[in-house]
Design a protein around this motif. Structure first.
Motif, PDB file in Angstrom:
ATOM      1  N   MET A 199     106.419  62.357   8.573  1.00  0.00           N
ATOM      2  CA  MET A 199     107.359  61.232   8.652  1.00  0.00           C
ATOM      3  C   MET A 199     108.783  61.742   8.838  1.00  0.00           C
ATOM      4  SD  MET A 199     105.692  58.428   8.580  1.00  0.00           S
ATOM      5  CE  MET A 199     103.903  58.505   8.673  1.00  0.00           C
ATOM      6  N   ALA A 200     109.124  62.810   8.125  1.00  0.00           N
ATOM      7  CA  ALA A 200     110.451  63.400   8.285  1.00  0.00           C
ATOM      8  C   ALA A 200     110.623  63.976   9.684  1.00  0.00           C
ATOM      9  CB  ALA A 200     110.668  64.489   7.232  1.00  0.00           C
ATOM     10  N   LYS A 201     109.567  64.575  10.197  1.00  0.00           N
ATOM     11  CA  LYS A 201     109.617  65.131  11.551  1.00  0.00           C
ATOM     12  C   LYS A 201     109.815  64.014  12.572  1.00  0.00           C
ATOM     13  CE  LYS A 201     106.982  68.474  14.350  1.00  0.00           C
ATOM     14  NZ  LYS A 201     107.945  69.580  14.224  1.00  0.00           N
ATOM     15  N   LEU A 224     103.747  57.130  14.312  1.00  0.00           N
ATOM     16  CA  LEU A 224     104.572  57.824  13.330  1.00  0.00           C
ATOM     17  C   LEU A 224     106.024  57.387  13.398  1.00  0.00           C
ATOM     18  CD1 LEU A 224     103.108  61.448  13.281  1.00  0.00           C
ATOM     19  CD2 LEU A 224     102.495  59.452  11.937  1.00  0.00           C
ATOM     20  N   TYR A 225     106.535  57.128  14.593  1.00  0.00           N
ATOM     21  CA  TYR A 225     107.898  56.596  14.701  1.00  0.00           C
ATOM     22  C   TYR A 225     108.012  55.265  13.955  1.00  0.00           C
ATOM     23  CZ  TYR A 225     109.457  59.875  18.376  1.00  0.00           C
ATOM     24  OH  TYR A 225     109.844  60.988  19.087  1.00  0.00           O
ATOM     25  N   THR A 226     107.030  54.408  14.142  1.00  0.00           N
ATOM     26  CA  THR A 226     107.082  53.082  13.516  1.00  0.00           C
ATOM     27  C   THR A 226     107.019  53.185  11.998  1.00  0.00           C
ATOM     28  OG1 THR A 226     106.068  52.050  15.456  1.00  0.00           O
ATOM     29  CG2 THR A 226     105.936  50.842  13.372  1.00  0.00           C
ATOM     30  N   LEU A 227     106.077  53.955  11.489  1.00  0.00           N
ATOM     31  CA  LEU A 227     105.951  54.093  10.041  1.00  0.00           C
ATOM     32  C   LEU A 227     107.167  54.795   9.442  1.00  0.00           C
ATOM     33  CD1 LEU A 227     102.161  55.007   9.707  1.00  0.00           C
ATOM     34  CD2 LEU A 227     103.266  52.848   9.063  1.00  0.00           C
ATOM     35  N   SER A 228     107.711  55.766  10.150  1.00  0.00           N
ATOM     36  CA  SER A 228     108.898  56.463   9.651  1.00  0.00           C
ATOM     37  C   SER A 228     110.100  55.519   9.610  1.00  0.00           C
ATOM     38  CB  SER A 228     109.204  57.673  10.537  1.00  0.00           C
ATOM     39  OG  SER A 228     110.330  58.393  10.048  1.00  0.00           O
ATOM     40  N   ALA A 229     110.256  54.685  10.647  1.00  0.00           N
ATOM     41  CA  ALA A 229     111.366  53.731  10.673  1.00  0.00           C
ATOM     42  C   ALA A 229     111.239  52.718   9.536  1.00  0.00           C
ATOM     43  CB  ALA A 229     111.410  53.015  12.023  1.00  0.00           C
ATOM     44  N   ILE A 230     110.024  52.218   9.311  1.00  0.00           N
ATOM     45  CA  ILE A 230     109.809  51.261   8.222  1.00  0.00           C
ATOM     46  C   ILE A 230     110.041  51.937   6.872  1.00  0.00           C
ATOM     47  CG2 ILE A 230     108.055  49.860   7.051  1.00  0.00           C
ATOM     48  CD1 ILE A 230     106.852  49.293   9.810  1.00  0.00           C
ATOM     49  N   ARG A 231     109.589  53.164   6.757  1.00  0.00           N
ATOM     50  CA  ARG A 231     109.784  53.931   5.515  1.00  0.00           C
ATOM     51  C   ARG A 231     111.270  54.024   5.159  1.00  0.00           C
ATOM     52  NH1 ARG A 231     109.857  60.211   5.090  1.00  0.00           N
ATOM     53  NH2 ARG A 231     109.183  60.652   2.945  1.00  0.00           N
ATOM     54  N   GLN A 243     115.187  49.315  13.928  1.00  0.00           N
ATOM     55  CA  GLN A 243     114.275  48.240  13.547  1.00  0.00           C
ATOM     56  C   GLN A 243     113.468  47.778  14.761  1.00  0.00           C
ATOM     57  OE1 GLN A 243     116.276  45.108  11.311  1.00  0.00           O
ATOM     58  NE2 GLN A 243     117.812  46.551  10.594  1.00  0.00           N
ATOM     59  N   TYR A 244     113.269  48.672  15.721  1.00  0.00           N
ATOM     60  CA  TYR A 244     112.606  48.251  16.956  1.00  0.00           C
ATOM     61  C   TYR A 244     111.128  47.929  16.762  1.00  0.00           C
ATOM     62  CZ  TYR A 244     110.638  52.962  17.681  1.00  0.00           C
ATOM     63  OH  TYR A 244     109.957  54.141  17.566  1.00  0.00           O
ATOM     64  N   TYR A 245     110.598  48.223  15.565  1.00  0.00           N
ATOM     65  CA  TYR A 245     109.212  47.837  15.298  1.00  0.00           C
ATOM     66  C   TYR A 245     109.067  46.319  15.252  1.00  0.00           C
ATOM     67  CZ  TYR A 245     111.263  47.525  10.624  1.00  0.00           C
ATOM     68  OH  TYR A 245     112.080  47.221   9.562  1.00  0.00           O
ATOM     69  N   ASP A 246     110.173  45.600  15.099  1.00  0.00           N
ATOM     70  CA  ASP A 246     110.139  44.139  15.077  1.00  0.00           C
ATOM     71  C   ASP A 246     110.439  43.624  16.483  1.00  0.00           C
ATOM     72  OD1 ASP A 246     111.500  41.384  14.836  1.00  0.00           O
ATOM     73  OD2 ASP A 246     110.592  41.649  12.868  1.00  0.00           O
ATOM     74  N   HIS A 250     112.867  50.383  27.812  1.00  0.00           N
ATOM     75  CA  HIS A 250     112.101  51.627  27.735  1.00  0.00           C
ATOM     76  C   HIS A 250     111.173  51.632  26.523  1.00  0.00           C
ATOM     77  CE1 HIS A 250     114.669  52.924  24.404  1.00  0.00           C
ATOM     78  NE2 HIS A 250     115.693  52.466  25.117  1.00  0.00           N
ATOM     79  N   GLY A 251     110.212  52.525  26.565  1.00  0.00           N
ATOM     80  CA  GLY A 251     109.319  52.720  25.441  1.00  0.00           C
ATOM     81  C   GLY A 251     109.950  53.610  24.391  1.00  0.00           C
ATOM     82  N   SER A 252     109.156  54.049  23.415  1.00  0.00           N
ATOM     83  CA  SER A 252     109.671  54.878  22.324  1.00  0.00           C
ATOM     84  C   SER A 252     110.257  56.173  22.861  1.00  0.00           C
ATOM     85  CB  SER A 252     108.546  55.207  21.334  1.00  0.00           C
ATOM     86  OG  SER A 252     108.056  54.040  20.725  1.00  0.00           O
TER      87      SER A 252
END
Length: 423
Positions: free
Chosen positions: A311-313, A284-291, A190-193, A142-144
């Motif tokens: 990012m918190a949202k 935003l999901y990706t940047l928040s996860a990396i953050r 870590q799904y951005y990887d 599935h996607g995000s």
């Protein structure tokens, strides 16, 4: 990390020149040029910076909490990739049309950091008698869906997920779907990887064969969005990932292709305009996860106070609501500095999200509609044009602005492809 893409330094100049035009063209294709009103501040109460606790019920849906989340067992031998950690029958209320039985399980996989992580997923088996050798398996990638634990599709699938699960069950396949490590289980997603996501999928299929004794070794993956990127990656590297698992990967199908996603994120900054809602949510999901996963990269140094709130949202909201919230969001309002100024971050984004365009070792079909708010369509079409030079690749584009028709055409092509490779 996925090292099969072209380096960020070789691509950045051309991407910087084309992203703005590509996004504008995408928005024109998908909204006929009607721009949404820009939104700067989150429209709901600002959540805390931590993700929702795993045992909290989803207030929006009233869905049950995820009982699988808990303390990671660090004792060792049981952490082999693909090993089952816990298993239970899928509750009748969570079964989908066409299912005769199902399991909700957790299993071990390897994250982008090279460490063992728990992931959760479901296995659903169709009605009828299994063919000789067991049910062939389709892994639904599935996607995000969100990075908070409450967003785990195994516990709270959205309609797109239940539709796909039921569809493949009805075609005579057992279906396995992972939440991806860190969603619904301890740790930061870590799904951005893409390689980590690909490993999550392979290990879920491996674990499912311990959960059920009537599954075939043969399997294929069908993915969309984030899952499409992982499916494409699997068409190149699955054989080496599954060597330890006695699996027989046959091929991949991918739709809604997030080409140049890392480069798009690397080009965000104070001057960025709004982008399509699905793409904004993924960004935003990706940047928040990396953050959260890589605090040493200091993502906060790039953000305005508004950006930190968003990012918190992103760390707390699931896709259905979050996509609505970010519709028309002025992306430039989130950034005090260009993302491109943080070279370590941009290198991570490019390497972790780069899609291979050649060297595929298994067949893959890639489909793309013009009616797609989750990707930059011109960049996706450019990528398909490059990838189709590989003899293992079939590509399909649907030149219609009717989203339902495009989805039907894509499903027909993917169904025929999967039937052929899993016959």
């Amino acid at each position: 990390m996925n090292t099969h893409g072209i380096s960020s330094t070789r691509r950045s100049a051309s991407i910087a020149r084309t992203v703005a035009l590509a996004v504008a063209l995408t928005m024109g294709l998908t909204t006929f040029g009607v721009a949404a009103e820009a939104v700067a501040e989150p429209t709901t109460t600002t959540p805390s910076t931590s993700t929702s606790t795993p045992d909290a019920a989803d207030e929006e849906t009233g869905a049950p909490a995820d009982d699988n989340a808990g303390t990671i067992d660090t004792r060792g031998p049981g952490q082999a990739p693909g090993a089952v950690h816990a298993n239970r029958d899928l509750a009748r209320a969570r079964m989908v049309a066409g299912a005769v039985s199902g399991n909700d399980f957790t299993y071990w996989s390897t994250g982008a950091d090279g460490k063992a992580h728990l992931s959760s997923g479901v296995l659903i088996v169709p009605a009828g008698r299994a063919p000789a050798g067991g049910w062939p398996v389709v892994a639904w990638a599935h996607g995000s869906r969100g990075i908070a634990d409450k967003c785990a599709p195994s516990e709270r699938p959205i309609k797109d997920d239940t539709t796909e699960l039921s569809r493949w069950l009805g075609r005579g396949y057992a279906v396995v779907s992972t939440d991806y490590a860190g969603v619904g289980t301890p740790g930061t997603p870590q799904y951005y990887d893409l390689e980590a996501t690909a490993r999550n999928i392979v290990d879920a299929v491996s674990a499912s064969r311990d959960v059920s004794d009537n599954l075939s070794r043969s399997w294929a993956v069908v993915g969309e969005g984030q899952g499409a990127a992982a499916a494409i990656t699997l068409a190149r590297i699955a054989p080496q990932l599954q060597q330890r698992n006695s699996l027989n990967f046959k091929g991949a199908a991918a739709t809604s292709i997030p080409a140049e996603f890392g480069a798009l994120l690397a080009n965000l900054g104070p001057s960025s305009a709004s982008i399509p809602s699905g793409l904004a949510a993924d960004a935003l999901y990706t940047l928040s996860a990396i953050r959260n996963a890589r605090p040493g990269l200091d993502v906060d140094a790039l953000l305005t106070d508004t950006g930190k709130k968003w990012m918190a949202k992103a760390a707390n909201e699931c896709i259905t609501e979050f996509r609505k919230d970010v519709d028309g969001l002025a992306m430039g309002s989130l950034f005090a500095k260009p993302v491109s100024g943080n070279k370590e971050l941009t290198n991570l984004l490019t390497e972790a999200t780069a899609l291979p365009s050649r060297g595929f070792v298994k067949p893959v079909i890639m489909t793309q509609s013009l009616q797609d708010t989750s990707v930059v369509v011109p960049l996706s079409l450019k990528y398909l044009n490059e990838a189709r030079a590989d003899r293992q690749v079939q590509s399909r584009t649907y030149l219609t602005l009717d989203g339902a028709q495009s989805a039907k055409l894509s499903d027909n092509d993917i169904r025929a492809f999967i039937a052929k490779i899993l016959k």
